[in-house]
Write a protein that holds these residues in place. Structure first.
Motif, PDB file in Angstrom:
ATOM      1  N   PHE A  65       0.956   2.741   2.377  1.00 28.18           N
ATOM      2  CA  PHE A  65       0.476   1.600   1.609  1.00 28.18           C
ATOM      3  C   PHE A  65       1.441   0.420   1.732  1.00 28.18           C
ATOM      4  N   VAL A  66       2.733   0.668   1.658  1.00 27.61           N
ATOM      5  CA  VAL A  66       3.716  -0.409   1.782  1.00 27.61           C
ATOM      6  C   VAL A  66       3.675  -0.990   3.193  1.00 27.61           C
ATOM      7  N   LEU A  67       3.546  -0.156   4.213  1.00 30.77           N
ATOM      8  CA  LEU A  67       3.443  -0.636   5.589  1.00 30.77           C
ATOM      9  C   LEU A  67       2.195  -1.494   5.763  1.00 30.77           C
ATOM     10  N   ALA A 103       1.982   5.360  10.323  1.00 26.88           N
ATOM     11  CA  ALA A 103       1.310   4.306  11.087  1.00 26.88           C
ATOM     12  C   ALA A 103      -0.198   4.544  11.150  1.00 26.88           C
ATOM     13  N   LYS A 104      -0.602   5.792  11.332  1.00 23.16           N
ATOM     14  CA  LYS A 104      -2.034   6.110  11.428  1.00 23.16           C
ATOM     15  C   LYS A 104      -2.739   5.868  10.091  1.00 23.16           C
ATOM     16  N   ILE A 105      -2.121   6.269   8.997  1.00 23.23           N
ATOM     17  CA  ILE A 105      -2.737   6.057   7.682  1.00 23.23           C
ATOM     18  C   ILE A 105      -2.836   4.563   7.390  1.00 23.23           C
ATOM     19  N   ALA A 106      -1.791   3.795   7.730  1.00 22.52           N
ATOM     20  CA  ALA A 106      -1.823   2.347   7.527  1.00 22.52           C
ATOM     21  C   ALA A 106      -2.914   1.713   8.395  1.00 22.52           C
ATOM     22  N   GLU A 107      -3.099   2.238   9.597  1.00 23.17           N
ATOM     23  CA  GLU A 107      -4.165   1.741  10.476  1.00 23.17           C
ATOM     24  C   GLU A 107      -5.537   2.033   9.882  1.00 23.17           C
TER      25      GLU A 107
END
Length: 114
Positions: A65-67, A103-107
């Motif tokens: 979430f922060v990313l 990275a994948k979750i942020a994507e």
């Protein structure tokens, strides 16, 4: 007399332990001689493992979430600033670094930007 008291204490402790375990869940089985026996359920433990998994999921969700919120460049700048600090900040930088899961979750979160 002392042996009798010790024996009673041991039996009482065993009953209390079994009661505590059965309060977390039990299974009723029929023995071959026709007697129903209730035994503590063995799969009701592993609270430490559950807590560890929940903590890891929460860490990855927070990092993602922060990313997503800050963007890759700003996020990496904050992590680099942490890496240049004290020992505890270096540990935080190690934990907060961008990994493939984060990275994948942020994507996945990026289409929901509104």
């Amino acid at each position: 007399m002392e042996d009798t008291l010790q024996s009673f204490d041991n039996r009482q402790k065993a009953v209390r332990r079994k009661h505590t375990r059965m309060a977390k869940g039990y299974v009723t089985k029929l023995r071959k001689d026709g007697v129903f026996v209730q035994t503590p359920d063995s799969k009701s433990g592993n609270y430490a493992l559950r807590l560890l998994v929940i903590a890891l999921v929460a860490l990855f969700a927070f990092k993602s979430f922060v990313l997503y919120w800050l963007g890759t460049e700003v996020y990496q700048g904050h992590v680099d600033a942490l890496a240049a600090g004290s020992t505890s900040e270096k540990i935080g930088a190690f934990l907060m670094q961008i990994d493939p899961i984060t990275a994948k979750i942020a994507e996945v979160l990026s289409p929901f930007a509104g």
